[in-house]
Design an enzyme around this catalytic site. Structure first.
Site, PDB file in Angstrom:
ATOM      1  N   TYR A  99     -16.902 -54.093 -28.008  1.00 41.32           N
ATOM      2  CA  TYR A  99     -17.177 -53.340 -29.151  1.00 41.32           C
ATOM      3  C   TYR A  99     -18.607 -53.368 -29.485  1.00 41.32           C
ATOM      4  O   TYR A  99     -19.109 -54.632 -29.570  1.00 41.32           O
ATOM      5  CB  TYR A  99     -16.387 -53.910 -30.502  1.00 41.32           C
ATOM      6  CG  TYR A  99     -15.992 -52.785 -31.348  1.00 41.32           C
ATOM      7  CD1 TYR A  99     -14.736 -52.075 -30.920  1.00 41.32           C
ATOM      8  CD2 TYR A  99     -17.034 -52.348 -32.397  1.00 41.32           C
ATOM      9  CE1 TYR A  99     -14.372 -51.065 -32.003  1.00 41.32           C
ATOM     10  CE2 TYR A  99     -16.678 -51.037 -33.117  1.00 41.32           C
ATOM     11  CZ  TYR A  99     -15.382 -50.657 -32.943  1.00 41.32           C
ATOM     12  OH  TYR A  99     -15.044 -49.507 -33.683  1.00 41.32           O
ATOM     13  N   CYS A 215      -6.639 -51.755 -41.250  1.00 42.57           N
ATOM     14  CA  CYS A 215      -5.267 -51.749 -40.362  1.00 42.57           C
ATOM     15  C   CYS A 215      -5.350 -52.234 -38.950  1.00 42.57           C
ATOM     16  O   CYS A 215      -4.286 -52.945 -38.600  1.00 42.57           O
ATOM     17  CB  CYS A 215      -4.604 -50.309 -40.647  1.00 42.57           C
ATOM     18  SG  CYS A 215      -5.601 -49.164 -39.580  1.00 42.57           S
ATOM     19  N   SER A 216      -6.150 -51.820 -38.204  1.00 46.34           N
ATOM     20  CA  SER A 216      -6.218 -52.274 -37.088  1.00 46.34           C
ATOM     21  C   SER A 216      -6.698 -53.490 -36.571  1.00 46.34           C
ATOM     22  O   SER A 216      -6.477 -54.656 -35.714  1.00 46.34           O
ATOM     23  CB  SER A 216      -7.072 -51.241 -36.083  1.00 46.34           C
ATOM     24  OG  SER A 216      -8.373 -51.082 -36.475  1.00 46.34           O
ATOM     25  N   HIS A 268      -3.849 -44.557 -38.586  1.00 46.56           N
ATOM     26  CA  HIS A 268      -3.301 -45.718 -39.063  1.00 46.56           C
ATOM     27  C   HIS A 268      -2.580 -46.368 -38.001  1.00 46.56           C
ATOM     28  O   HIS A 268      -1.937 -45.693 -37.267  1.00 46.56           O
ATOM     29  CB  HIS A 268      -2.681 -45.356 -40.482  1.00 46.56           C
ATOM     30  CG  HIS A 268      -2.281 -46.628 -41.175  1.00 46.56           C
ATOM     31  ND1 HIS A 268      -3.144 -47.454 -41.661  1.00 46.56           N
ATOM     32  CD2 HIS A 268      -0.925 -47.059 -41.509  1.00 46.56           C
ATOM     33  CE1 HIS A 268      -2.663 -48.315 -42.346  1.00 46.56           C
ATOM     34  NE2 HIS A 268      -0.952 -47.984 -42.244  1.00 46.56           N
ATOM     35  N   HIS A 280       1.782 -53.752 -42.990  1.00 45.03           N
ATOM     36  CA  HIS A 280       0.376 -52.956 -42.690  1.00 45.03           C
ATOM     37  C   HIS A 280      -0.410 -53.374 -43.615  1.00 45.03           C
ATOM     38  O   HIS A 280      -0.367 -53.701 -45.011  1.00 45.03           O
ATOM     39  CB  HIS A 280       0.525 -51.672 -42.700  1.00 45.03           C
ATOM     40  CG  HIS A 280       0.976 -50.660 -43.610  1.00 45.03           C
ATOM     41  ND1 HIS A 280       0.724 -49.483 -43.770  1.00 45.03           N
ATOM     42  CD2 HIS A 280       1.746 -51.237 -44.837  1.00 45.03           C
ATOM     43  CE1 HIS A 280       0.867 -49.056 -44.967  1.00 45.03           C
ATOM     44  NE2 HIS A 280       1.849 -50.108 -45.646  1.00 45.03           N
TER      45      HIS A 280
END
Length: 311
Positions: A99, A215-216, A268, A280
């Site tokens: 990343y 969320c991830s 999402h 979540h």
């Protein structure tokens, strides 16, 4: 910008409790100062920001991801007080090496590989844990799943290598694992169980720590704790893993959602909790929660299901 090459005998590691990875050097604002310094004050930063200011981190494309204390990066460029990095442990289609993004150079430290490479590592398995000096003085509060090389094991504490020399973590706060082997692989029930401890934790865009997950980031951290390295972003997570039919979903499987009733852009990811429920990290202004899918917008927007865990 100048390309940087460094001695093969050294490695760059994150030198603050949580380092935010910014889209550009200009992305950070004055109000983000507590998250830009060394040491950082993540608690103060995430509580000081208004909901509007937090939302701008996403809507204005300011933040990409985060790094935990001791996490290894590859520094590809240095410009002034900033370093461009890629993060090998956070797979992404944005860069095959990991990343990408920008981090304040003061939040990184170059260390000798011989000092950093150890047969065993300690992963923090409590929501947070204090790193201590030899005589017990508290140094910095670290996030869940911060992983540090083990120098020595003592009756009550683990001596670990840090960017600032050897320090200590309490035995009860860590799990010891073989560095090369990684964390032991666990099943989907364990992924869900780990997620439960973060119920009511506020959402934070780009968040990869127990000071606030997106969320991830939430699905990434719960899988990491169970021995699985998955992509950083929801869109990448949806493209890997094993497809699962909806009728065969089991706890720990990932659920993905897209606009236009599942036909538009993916936006999402959540973790299947069992019995038609999902756990979540919802969205800005909300927190980690368990909800029933039936009758919600998520039921209509479900576009993919994936499984990374194995029995």
């Amino acid at each position: 910008m100048t390309n940087q090459t460094f001695d093969e005998g050294t490695v760059w590691v994150t030198a603050v409790q949580v380092a935010t990875v910014w889209t550009t050097k200009e992305s950070a604002r004055g109000i983000d100062e507590p998250g830009l310094t060394n040491p950082t004050d993540i608690d103060r930063w995430v509580t000081k920001l208004t909901q509007e200011q937090k939302t701008a981190l996403c809507n204005e494309n300011r933040v990409q991801s985060q790094l935990l204390y001791g996490e290894v990066v590859q520094v590809t460029e240095i410009e002034g007080d900033w370093a461009h990095v890629v993060i090998p442990a956070q797979p992404s289609k944005k860069d095959p090496s990991g990343y990408p993004g920008w981090v304040p150079l003061a939040q990184l430290q170059e260390v000798e590989k011989d000092y950093w490479n150890r047969p065993k590592s300690a992963a923090i398995i409590t929501k947070k844990a204090w790193l201590e000096k030899d005589k017990g003085e508290k140094v910095v509060k670290l996030s869940y799943m911060t992983c540090l090389p083990i120098v020595n094991q003592h009756p009550k504490r683990i001596e670990v290598a840090t960017p600032n020399g050897t320090m200590f973590l309490p035995n009860e706060a860590v799990h010891i694992y073989g560095t090369q082997q990684g964390m032991e692989k666990k099943n989907g029930d364990e992924i869900v169980k780990i997620g439960e401890q973060f119920l009511d934790l506020d959402y934070f865009w780009g968040g990869m720590s127990s000071f606030g997950y997106d969320c991830s980031g939430f699905s990434y951290a719960t899988h990491k704790a169970c021995g699985y390295q998955i992509p950083r972003d929801a869109s990448d997570q949806a493209e890997a893993g094993a497809p699962v039919d909806v009728e065969n979903l089991l706890p720990g499987d990932l659920l993905f959602f897209a606009y236009e009733e599942g036909k538009g852009k993916l936006h999402h990811v959540g973790i299947y909790y069992g019995n038609g429920n999902m756990i979540h990290s919802r969205t800005n202004g909300k927190s980690v929660e368990i909800i029933e899918l039936k009758g919600t917008i998520y039921e209509k927007e479900l576009c993919a299901t994936r499984r990374y865990w194995v029995e």
